[in-house]
Write an enzyme that holds these catalytic residues in place. Structure first.
Site, short mmCIF file in Angstrom:
data_model
loop_
_atom_site.label_atom_id
_atom_site.label_comp_id
_atom_site.label_asym_id
_atom_site.label_seq_id
_atom_site.Cartn_x
_atom_site.Cartn_y
_atom_site.Cartn_z
CG ASP A 12 -1.74 -1.26 1.37
OD1 ASP A 12 -2.41 -1.64 0.39
OD2 ASP A 12 -1.68 -1.88 2.44
CG HIS A 40 -0.77 -1.55 -7.88
ND1 HIS A 40 0.26 -1.95 -8.71
CD2 HIS A 40 -0.49 -2.11 -6.67
CE1 HIS A 40 1.11 -2.70 -8.03
NE2 HIS A 40 0.66 -2.81 -6.80
#
Length: 435
Positions: A12, A40
Site C-alpha cells: 500500500d 494499485h
C-alpha cells in the site's frame, strides 16, 4: 533501461501511481508476482482506477502490459478487471499479454484459503481469503494448472479432475466444507479460454526482444518487501517473493539486465492484518494519520494500522533489494503534525539494536527508539517544485536520506500523477524540480 519498482514496507505504498507516471516513456510494464490480493490505485484527472492483476501501464496508449510466470492468475478476477477497463474505453486485449507459464488460481484455492483462516480463528494470518497461498502451494507441488493448459482442453479436463479430487479430501474431511465439482470448474475455464487465448504467449521471449531493441521496461511489484515469504515478518507474510530478485524469476528476464531498483515508501508506515509493527500508533495520532491518509485497503476495504517511519526496517529493505533510489509517497499526510518521529533503533529485551530480528517473538517485544523533528504544519499537497516545500519538510527528507544512504529521487504530494516532485530524472522524464 530496465527498472524494478517495488514496495519497501507492508504494501500500500503507492506503487501504482508512480508506475503510471513513469510509463509515458516505456514500452512495457510487467507484473512478476502475487495475484489479485492487492490493488494499485491510480487517479488521473480526478478519475479513480483500481488495478489488481493488470499492470499499471494499461492507462497509457500503446504500452504493453505483461503478466509474468510468477503471478497466480484468477480468471474471474481478470475478466472483471478487463470489463471494468473496457467500460472506460481502454482496449485491454490489444495491450495485455499473459505468460503461458502463469499458474491459474481456481475455486478450490479460494475455498481452502477461507477454510484455513476460519479454523485459525483469532490466530489467523489475516489473508485476503482470495486463494493466493493455496495457488502457490499447487505451483510448488507441481500440480498447478497453467495458462498453457487452456490450449489443450482434453488434458486440462483430466488435470482439473485430479486436482479437485485431491483438494476435496481436505475440504470435506478435514475442514468439513462442501466438496467442489470439477466439471463446473472446467466449464468456467472453457469460457475463460475463449476470451484470453489470443493473449497467452511467451512473455520471456517478448521481454528479450524489447531488450535487444533498447526499449524501456518497468517491472512492477505487488505488496511490499516486508511481506516477502522468505525475508518478511514470517509467518505474517504473503505467499510469494516480493523482493527484487523475484522480478527476474517471475518474468523470465535475466538479473543482469536490470539497471535500477526503485523502492516506494510512505513518509510513515502502514500495515493490514496481523503481525509485528514496532512503530504502530494506537493513540489519537494513529487515528489522525489513518484519517488523513484514507488508510483503507483498495481491494479488501480493511482499515490499515499506522505508525511512524521505521528507519531500521527500511535499511533491511534497502539491503535485500539493492535499492538505487527511493520514492517517498503521501508526504502531505504529515502536514498537520506538530512533531514528526523517526524510529532510528529498536530496544529489544533491554538492548538497543540496529537490525530488525527475524525472530518474530523478539520483534513483537521490540520498542522503537525515536528521533523527534519539528513538523511543518502547512500544506504540501500538490506541490511540484521542491524549492516551494517548507523548510521543515525538506529537513525531514534530508534526514531520511542521511539515515538511509539512498537518494530520495521522487516525492509524491498527492494522489494524482501530477502531484509529484521529480528530483532526479528517470528514463527521459521532462518533469524536473528545483533544489
Amino acid at each position: 533501461m530496465n527498472i524494478v519498482i517495488l514496495g519497501t514496507q507492508w504494501g500500500d505504498e503507492g506503487k501504482g501511481k508512480i508506475v503510471d507516471m513513469l510509463t509515458e516513456d516505456v514500452a512495457a510494464v510487467v507484473r512478476f508476482q502475487g495475484g489479485h490480493n492487492a490493488g494499485h490505485t491510480l487517479i488521473i484527472d480526478g478519475e479513480k482506477t483500481i488495478l489488481r492483476l493488470i499492470p499499471s501501464g494499461i492507462l497509457r496508449e500503446g504500452v504493453l502490459c505483461l503478466i509474468g510466470n510468477g503471478v497466480v492468475l484468477s480468471p474471474p478476477a481478470l475478466m472483471e478487471e478487463i470489463e471494468e477497463l473496457n467500460a472506460k474505453g481502454i482496449p485491454v486485449t490489444e495491450q495485455l499479454r499473459i505468460s503461458s507459464a502463469c499458474n491459474l488460481l481456481l475455486p478450490y484455492h479460494v475455498a481452502l484459503d477461507k477454510a484455513r483462516e476460519a479454523e485459525l480463528g483469532t490466530k489467523a494470518i489475516g489473508t485476503t481469503g482470495r486463494g493466493i497461498g493455496p495457488a502457490y502451494e499447487d505451483k510448488v507441488a507441481r500440480r498447478g494448472i497453467r495458462a498453457m493448459d487452456l490450449l489443450h482442453p482434453d488434458q486440462l479436463l483430466e488435470k482439473i479432475k485430479k486436482a479437485t479430487a485431491y483438494h476435496n479430501i481436505q475440504l470435506e474431511h478435514y475442514y468439513h466444507q462442501t466438496p467442489l465439482d470439477y466439471q463446473s470448474i472446467y466449464n468456467q475455464l472453457m469460457e475463460f479460454r475463449e476470451k484470453i487465448k489470443p493473449m497467452i504467449g511467451d512473455v520471456s521471449a517478448l521481454l528479450g526482444n524489447l531488450r535487444r531493441q533498447n526499449k524501456h521496461i518497468i517491472f512492477e511489484g505487488a505488496q511490499g518487501s516486508l511481506l516477502d515469504i522468505d525475508l518478511g515478518t514470517y509467518p505474517y507474510v504473503t505467499s510469494s517473493n516480493t523482493t527484487a530478485g523475484s522480478a527476474a524469476t517471475g518474468s523470465g528476464f535475466g538479473p543482469l539486465y536490470f539497471d535500477r531498483v526503485l523502492g516506494i515508501t510512505k513518509a510513515y508506515v502502514t500495515r493490514v492484518g496481523a503481525g509485528p509493527f514496532p512503530t504502530e500508533l494506537t493513540n489519537e495520532e494513529g487515528k489522525k494519520m489513518a484519517k488523513r491518509g484514507n488508510e483503507f485497503g483498495s481491494v479488501t476495504g480493511r482499515p490499515r494500522r499506522c505508525g511512524w517511519f521505521d528507519v531500521i526496517s527500511m535499511r533491511r529493505t534497502i539491503q535485500i533489494n539493492s535499492l538505487t533510489g527511493i520514492v517517498l509517497t503521501k508526504l502531505d499526510v504529515l502536514d498537520e503534525f506538530a512533531k514528526i518521529h523517526l524510529c532510528t533503533a529498536y530496544r529489544c529485551d533491554g538492548e538497543v539494536v540496529n537490525e530488525p530480528p527475524f525472530d518474530q517473538s523478539l520483534l513483537e517485544s521490540c520498542e522503537p527508539v525515536y528521533e523527534e523533528m519539528p513538523g511543518w504544519q502547512t500544506s504540501t499537497y500538490g506541490l511540484t517544485d521542491y524549492s516551494e516545500m517548507p523548510k521543515e519538510a525538506r529537513n525531514y527528507i534530508s534526514r531520511l536520506e542521511e539515515l538511509l544512504g539512498v537518494p530520495i529521487t521522487i516525492i509524491s504530494t498527492g494522489p494524482d500523477r501530477k502531484h509529484t516532485i521529480v528530483r532526479q530524472a528517470v528514463f527521459n522524464q521532462v518533469i524536473t524540480a528545483k533544489g
